[in-house]
Write an enzyme that holds these catalytic residues in place. Structure first.
Site, PDB file in Angstrom:
ATOM      1  N   SER A 153       2.127   2.339  -4.945  1.00 21.03           N
ATOM      2  CA  SER A 153       2.210   0.830  -4.458  1.00 21.03           C
ATOM      3  C   SER A 153       1.845  -0.030  -5.915  1.00 21.03           C
ATOM      4  O   SER A 153       1.918  -1.154  -5.907  1.00 21.03           O
ATOM      5  CB  SER A 153       0.781   0.722  -3.510  1.00 21.03           C
ATOM      6  OG  SER A 153      -0.275   1.404  -3.986  1.00 21.03           O
TER       7      SER A 153
ATOM      8  N   TYR B  63      -3.348   3.876   2.261  1.00 21.78           N
ATOM      9  CA  TYR B  63      -3.311   4.196   3.802  1.00 21.78           C
ATOM     10  C   TYR B  63      -4.439   5.407   4.033  1.00 21.78           C
ATOM     11  O   TYR B  63      -5.362   4.962   5.131  1.00 21.78           O
ATOM     12  CB  TYR B  63      -2.018   5.061   4.073  1.00 21.78           C
ATOM     13  CG  TYR B  63      -2.276   5.392   5.619  1.00 21.78           C
ATOM     14  CD1 TYR B  63      -1.944   4.743   6.561  1.00 21.78           C
ATOM     15  CD2 TYR B  63      -2.670   6.970   5.834  1.00 21.78           C
ATOM     16  CE1 TYR B  63      -2.040   5.390   7.963  1.00 21.78           C
ATOM     17  CE2 TYR B  63      -2.514   7.679   7.035  1.00 21.78           C
ATOM     18  CZ  TYR B  63      -2.534   6.778   8.195  1.00 21.78           C
ATOM     19  OH  TYR B  63      -2.526   7.415   9.506  1.00 21.78           O
TER      20      TYR B  63
ATOM     21  N   TYR C 263       0.917  -1.150  -0.032  1.00 19.74           N
ATOM     22  CA  TYR C 263      -0.049  -0.137   0.128  1.00 19.74           C
ATOM     23  C   TYR C 263       0.743   1.105  -0.053  1.00 19.74           C
ATOM     24  O   TYR C 263       2.159   1.346   0.488  1.00 19.74           O
ATOM     25  CB  TYR C 263      -0.951  -0.016   1.081  1.00 19.74           C
ATOM     26  CG  TYR C 263      -0.259   0.197   2.638  1.00 19.74           C
ATOM     27  CD1 TYR C 263      -0.380   1.598   2.957  1.00 19.74           C
ATOM     28  CD2 TYR C 263       0.186  -0.746   3.514  1.00 19.74           C
ATOM     29  CE1 TYR C 263       0.225   1.847   4.450  1.00 19.74           C
ATOM     30  CE2 TYR C 263       0.857  -0.499   4.508  1.00 19.74           C
ATOM     31  CZ  TYR C 263       0.998   0.645   5.136  1.00 19.74           C
ATOM     32  OH  TYR C 263       1.305   0.970   6.214  1.00 19.74           O
ATOM     33  N   CYS C 264       0.274   2.133  -0.339  1.00 19.25           N
ATOM     34  CA  CYS C 264       0.708   3.619  -0.346  1.00 19.25           C
ATOM     35  C   CYS C 264      -0.375   4.538   0.047  1.00 19.25           C
ATOM     36  O   CYS C 264      -0.958   4.198   0.866  1.00 19.25           O
ATOM     37  CB  CYS C 264       1.575   4.203  -1.712  1.00 19.25           C
ATOM     38  SG  CYS C 264       0.124   4.245  -3.204  1.00 19.25           S
ATOM     39  N   TRP C 265       0.012   5.762  -0.313  1.00 20.45           N
ATOM     40  CA  TRP C 265      -0.822   6.805   0.544  1.00 20.45           C
ATOM     41  C   TRP C 265      -2.438   6.714  -0.026  1.00 20.45           C
ATOM     42  O   TRP C 265      -3.567   6.486   0.824  1.00 20.45           O
ATOM     43  CB  TRP C 265      -0.469   8.183   0.095  1.00 20.45           C
ATOM     44  CG  TRP C 265      -1.435   9.457   0.459  1.00 20.45           C
ATOM     45  CD1 TRP C 265      -2.121  10.302  -0.694  1.00 20.45           C
ATOM     46  CD2 TRP C 265      -2.180   9.746   1.793  1.00 20.45           C
ATOM     47  NE1 TRP C 265      -2.861  11.102  -0.012  1.00 20.45           N
ATOM     48  CE2 TRP C 265      -2.902  10.778   1.353  1.00 20.45           C
ATOM     49  CE3 TRP C 265      -1.978   9.202   2.833  1.00 20.45           C
ATOM     50  CZ2 TRP C 265      -3.736  11.542   2.501  1.00 20.45           C
ATOM     51  CZ3 TRP C 265      -2.522   9.816   4.087  1.00 20.45           C
ATOM     52  CH2 TRP C 265      -3.657  10.614   3.679  1.00 20.45           C
TER      53      TRP C 265
END
Length: 351
Positions: A105, A126, A97-99
């Protein structure tokens, strides 16, 4: 299922503990602020690299920024594979995952899936996870809290530790907040987490609780150091049954001398904290307490702090804030030894 699979957090949450790795590809500062429990930080762009790409985007154009970013991301993904995952078997299952579940991601999940691993990318990243945590803490499950009340130094935190060790359910907010909950409560060498990180810790603890069993918690105020306890959790605590823990004042002084022994070797730091009480007690009294600290008269100082500051504050607040304190179950500690706390814990949580 075709990989990389893009799944929402509601689908991921029930199997969160089944992933072989939870990979947070955001920068190190984003990760430090907060992250999914159990995640490891493997940035595809670190803080400096993000600034470089962003500057190129603003000062040149998006196309040039994407070229710079792609080269950096590719090198970083290759490095993570070589250093951390080169020995992983075919069935190694990572969550990435990323933001917001976008390019960072997506790039990592794409490469991992092309290798042959069943990679999952968190849809919404996130940001989606954080929205879930916020909602859950606004409407937490109804829990059977048992609130351990007692004046400063009566051993509430130690009792929670022992209760946890013998298998009782415990929500130790001071431990999660890295703070002992008073003006002198900063832990040496351990800064408090961010508010978001604290809330993640509370959420993660509560999601593993069995609502059919009691949950022991300390009678905290709304703030633990600089961190605010989620309102809905605090409301449940304040309406719950209480346990009145008592310990003689000499033993409370002994306990506090053990728990705050670092101040004995650093009176300057103690005096800085005591200055926060000037408005309540006046400059003359604080200066006298400074002199006690500088002169090594710590037991006398602790005793005066209890009598003049902590005990009156406790008396003013406990009945007002905890509705069932008047009917609290009494529990007296004879001493501060390990056997005393174990006996008290066994009384509250029989084997």
């Amino acid at each position: 299922m075709k990989y990389p699979a893009l799944l929402p957090f509601t689908d991921v949450l029930p199997v969160l503990g089944q992933f072989d790795a939870i990979i947070d590809v955001r920068s190190e500062s984003e990760f430090a602020l907060d992250h999914i429990p159990g995640a490891i930080n493997c940035p595809v762009l670190d803080d400096d690299e993000r600034i470089r790409v962003g500057t190129t985007y603003k000062q040149v154009n998006a196309f040039e920024a994407k070229k710079v970013g792609a080269a950096l991301v590719s090198r970083n993904i290759a490095r993570h594979i070589e250093q951390s995952w080169i020995d992983k078997p075919r069935d190694w299952k990572p969550l990435v995952y990323c933001w917001r579940g976008g390019n960072r991601s997506g790039a990592m999940a794409h490469v991992l899936a092309k290798i042959g691993w069943p990679a999952i990318q968190l849809d919404g990243g996130y940001k989606a996870y954080r929205a879930h945590v916020s909602t859950e803490l606004t409407q937490p499950p109804r829990l059977d809290f048992r609130v351990i009340c007692g004046t400063t130094g009566s051993g509430k935190s130690r009792l929670l530790e022992v209760l946890d060790a013998i298998g009782a359910q415990v929500l130790d907010l001071e431990q999660l907040a890295a703070h002992r909950g008073s003006v002198l409560g900063n832990l040496p060498g351990e800064p408090q987490p961010s508010q978001k990180r604290f809330e993640t810790r509370v959420w993660d603890k509560l999601r593993h609780v069995d609502p059919a069993r009691p949950v022991f918690v300390e009678s905290e105020s709304k703030k633990v150091g600089n961190l605010r306890v989620p309102d809905a959790v605090m409301e449940q605590m304040r309406a719950s049954p209480c346990i009145a823990l008592t310990l003689s004042r000499p033993n409370r002084v002994r306990l506090l001398m053990e728990d705050y022994h670092h101040f004995c070797f650093d009176p300057a730091t103690l005096n800085t904290q005591l200055d926060c009480l000037v408005q309540l007690h006046g400059r003359d009294k604080i200066d006298r307490w400074h002199a006690m600290a500088n002169g090594g008269r710590m037991p006398q100082l602790v005793d005066e702090l209890l009598v003049d500051h902590y005990d009156p504050a406790y008396v003013r607040s406990i009945d007002r804030n905890f509705a069932q304190y008047g009917a609290a179950e009494a529990l007296e500690l004879a001493d501060i030894g390990a056997a005393d706390f174990l006996a008290a814990a066994r009384f509250l949580h029989p084997a």
